[in-house]
Enzyme design. Structure first.
Site, mmCIF file in Angstrom:
data_model
loop_
_atom_site.group_PDB
_atom_site.id
_atom_site.type_symbol
_atom_site.label_atom_id
_atom_site.label_comp_id
_atom_site.label_asym_id
_atom_site.label_seq_id
_atom_site.Cartn_x
_atom_site.Cartn_y
_atom_site.Cartn_z
ATOM 1 N N LEU A 27 0.740 -1.215 0.078
ATOM 2 C CA LEU A 27 -0.124 -0.004 -0.023
ATOM 3 C C LEU A 27 0.861 1.145 0.092
ATOM 4 O O LEU A 27 1.639 1.631 1.017
ATOM 5 C CB LEU A 27 -0.822 -0.034 1.225
ATOM 6 C CG LEU A 27 -1.789 -1.241 1.435
ATOM 7 C CD1 LEU A 27 -2.708 -1.120 2.665
ATOM 8 C CD2 LEU A 27 -2.829 -1.547 0.192
ATOM 9 N N SER A 57 55.672 24.856 -8.444
ATOM 10 C CA SER A 57 54.747 25.264 -7.914
ATOM 11 C C SER A 57 54.118 26.592 -8.540
ATOM 12 O O SER A 57 54.769 26.998 -9.568
ATOM 13 C CB SER A 57 55.357 25.990 -6.526
ATOM 14 O OG SER A 57 55.888 25.056 -5.703
ATOM 15 N N TYR A 110 38.889 25.544 -18.837
ATOM 16 C CA TYR A 110 37.803 26.331 -19.355
ATOM 17 C C TYR A 110 37.966 27.275 -20.244
ATOM 18 O O TYR A 110 38.548 28.276 -19.544
ATOM 19 C CB TYR A 110 36.517 26.560 -18.313
ATOM 20 C CG TYR A 110 35.283 26.871 -18.575
ATOM 21 C CD1 TYR A 110 34.543 26.316 -19.860
ATOM 22 C CD2 TYR A 110 34.655 27.896 -17.936
ATOM 23 C CE1 TYR A 110 33.352 26.775 -20.141
ATOM 24 C CE2 TYR A 110 33.544 28.415 -18.152
ATOM 25 C CZ TYR A 110 32.813 28.002 -19.386
ATOM 26 O OH TYR A 110 31.530 28.343 -19.488
ATOM 27 N N SER A 144 2.676 -2.529 4.136
ATOM 28 C CA SER A 144 2.530 -0.855 3.743
ATOM 29 C C SER A 144 3.950 -0.383 3.312
ATOM 30 O O SER A 144 4.885 -0.716 3.973
ATOM 31 C CB SER A 144 2.015 0.065 4.983
ATOM 32 O OG SER A 144 0.738 -0.511 5.110
ATOM 33 N N ARG A 173 0.818 14.056 7.127
ATOM 34 C CA ARG A 173 1.259 14.359 8.257
ATOM 35 C C ARG A 173 2.794 14.635 8.057
ATOM 36 O O ARG A 173 3.818 15.102 9.054
ATOM 37 C CB ARG A 173 1.250 13.117 9.266
ATOM 38 C CG ARG A 173 -0.343 13.061 9.822
ATOM 39 C CD ARG A 173 -0.560 11.799 10.524
ATOM 40 N NE ARG A 173 -0.899 10.594 9.544
ATOM 41 C CZ ARG A 173 -1.238 9.528 9.863
ATOM 42 N NH1 ARG A 173 -1.566 9.236 11.199
ATOM 43 N NH2 ARG A 173 -1.581 8.558 8.857
#
Ligand code: UD1
Ligand code: CA
Length: 474
Positions: A11, A411, A393, A107, A18
């Site tokens: 079910l 670095s 990008y 259920s 609620r």
């Protein structure tokens, strides 16, 4: 009993008011699966020919989930008449003419119910020739549940819903768990006889159970062996309580299987995660989705891993990982963000404040500090210098950077993709790499350093820097 003579109805058509949520109640998740997923996993494990979820409210979301994960089940649609009894009636209409046998009803808002409990109900039901068998539990706080009314001799008499119960009936602690086995013909008949005459104006399945008893068939009310198995979820408070108990059980299961968990209260493991022996989970660890952790790995503190495969003896600290593969003996963190498409090779290292995405990093290669690595392939045993950006990008499209094996980059480099740095090449500190670098070359941008003599003494006189410089010159 053959599978042709067994139907399992779940079910799931209720409104779930609620919960006070835009998400349908049975799509709320615990341990990484929606409540509907937990109940369908159990329902489809019983070997029945017909598994019938009943849906109505927000049916599109439920239907998509069911089609994706349980394509073999038969969906029933509840009409505009409300109530659990009507829901079952609609489900029975899906069964073919001439069906006979047993109908199990569960259920979707009772997620911890297990296969073993239903199988033992079925066994007792069939052996005793009962018309209906239902599961009951003794609840210290039976608030909201239907109460079991028994005769003086202790036999089942009826079920009274909380809303319809008298003061005296509300004192009863034995509740209806909402799990049933019915004889098909008897329940069909009983459902056709009941009406929606109650406080909720709904056609109650519980009234059909009472009806079967009244008509003289045997109704058996069996006590559940563990109350948590039948805990129903109507509110978010109950959702949290059941989620927390399920997590406790999942953690306990993994501990018994050889996983050390320092603090199960702050460790959350989805039901779909798989862990090897001698894994250690430190506080604040979340293992979500289809995640696999190889034996001997130490995860945490404060690590979240989603849909990822982690090899053996890996160490991950204070990091977020999603859609990645981390091979054996690698280390990640603290404070790194590993995004989808990252593949870190064996004994590789992603250190501190590093973000990676769509990046294949070869065995033994290291990205130790403060870098962004997106859309990249890095060979084996290469080292990426601190503070490096893979500029993938161009404002319109993403491009790929390829770095060979045994490469040492200085670095604070920027790799402007698309660009390739061949095996054994070096780059100097501060290089913006816009052109490919050949094997064994050293790439650098020549911008000579110059000093303006005594600039501080002249332009920043009387500052502490000027004082220090003066002193150093003495
Ligand atoms: C129900 C039982 C109650 C029992 C409790 C156990 C009834 C009338 N009451 O109450 O005796 O103690 O479960 O958890 O059965 N549903 C539909 N269609 C509907 C209404 C509900 O499919 O029209 C589904 C819901 O989605 C839910 C299940 O049935 O999964 C139970 O409905 P719910 O409204 O939660 O019933 P309870 O008040 O909990
Ligand atoms: Ca309920």
């Amino acid at each position: 009993m053959s599978e042709d003579h067994l139907a399992v109805v779940v079910l799931a058509a209720g409104e779930g008011v609620r919960m006070r949520s835009a998400t349908p109640k049975v799509m709320h998740e615990i341990a990484g699966l929606p409540l509907l997923g937990h109940s369908l996993a159990t329902a489809t494990s019983l070997g029945a020919k017909y598994v019938i979820p009943v849906i109505r409210h927000q049916k599109d979301a439920l239907q998509t989930y069911i089609h994706t994960f349980y394509p073999q089940v038969h969906i029933a649609h509840q009409d505009e008449i409300p109530g659990t009894g009507r829901a079952l009636e609609c489900a029975l209409n899906v069964l073919p003419d001439g069906f006979n046998g047993a109908v199990v009803v569960t259920s979707a808002d009772v997620p911890l119910l297990d296969v073993q409990t239903i199988e033992s109900m079925l066994e007792v039901h069939l052996a005793s020739g009962a018309g209906a068998t239902l599961l009951t539990a003794m609840f210290e706080d039976p608030n909201g549940y239907g109460r079991i009314i028994r005769t003086d001799s202790g036999a089942f008499s009826s079920i009274v819903e909380h809303r319809d119960a008298t003061e005296e009936e509300l004192e009863i602690k034995e509740v209806n768990a909402g799990v049933y086995v019915f004889d098909y013909e008897l329940i069909k008949d009983a459902l056709s006889k009941i009406a929606a005459q109650n406080a909720a104006g709904e056609k109650y399945l519980t009234d059909a159970v009472t009806e079967i008893a009244k008509a003289g068939s045997k109704v058996q009310a069996l006590a559940v062996r563990d109350n948590w198995l039948v805990a129903g979820i109507n509110t978010r408070v109950q959702l949290q309580q059941v989620a927390s108990e399920l997590n406790r059980r999942i953690c306990q299961g993994w501990m018994l299987a050889g996983v050390s968990i320092m603090d199960p209260d702050t460790t959350f493991i989805d039901i779909t995660a798989v862990l090897g022996e001698d894994v250690t989970l430190l506080p604040g660890t979340y293992l979500k989705g289809i995640t696999k952790i190889g034996g001997g790995s130490v995860i945490g503190p404060e690590v979240s891993i989603h849909d990822s495969e982690i090899g053996e003896n890996v160490t991950i600290r204070k990091s977020e990982i999603n859609g990645a593969v981390i091979e054996a003996d690698a280390t990640v963190g603290p404070f790194s963000y590993i995004r989808p498409g990252t593949h870190l090779g064996a004994a590789g290292k992603i250190g501190t404040f590093v973000e990676t995405k769509n990046a294949k990093i070869g065995a033994g290669s290291k990205i130790p500090h403060l870098s962004y690595v997106g859309d990249a392939t890095i060979g084996e045993h290469s080292n990426i210098g601190a503070g490096t950006i893979f500029a993938n990008y161009d404002g319109v499209e993403k491009h790929h950077t390829t770095i060979g094996s045994y490469v040492r980059t200085g670095s604070h480099n920027v790799f402007v993709a698309p660009v390739e740095i061949a095996d054994g090449a070096y780059t100097a500190a501060g290089t913006v790499v816009r052109k490919d670098v050949a094997p064994g070359d050293l790439a650098m941008n020549v911008a000579p350093q110059r000093s303006i003599a005594n600039w501080v003494l002249a332009k920043r006189a009387e500052t502490s820097s000027a004082e220090a410089a003066k002193k150093a010159k003495e």
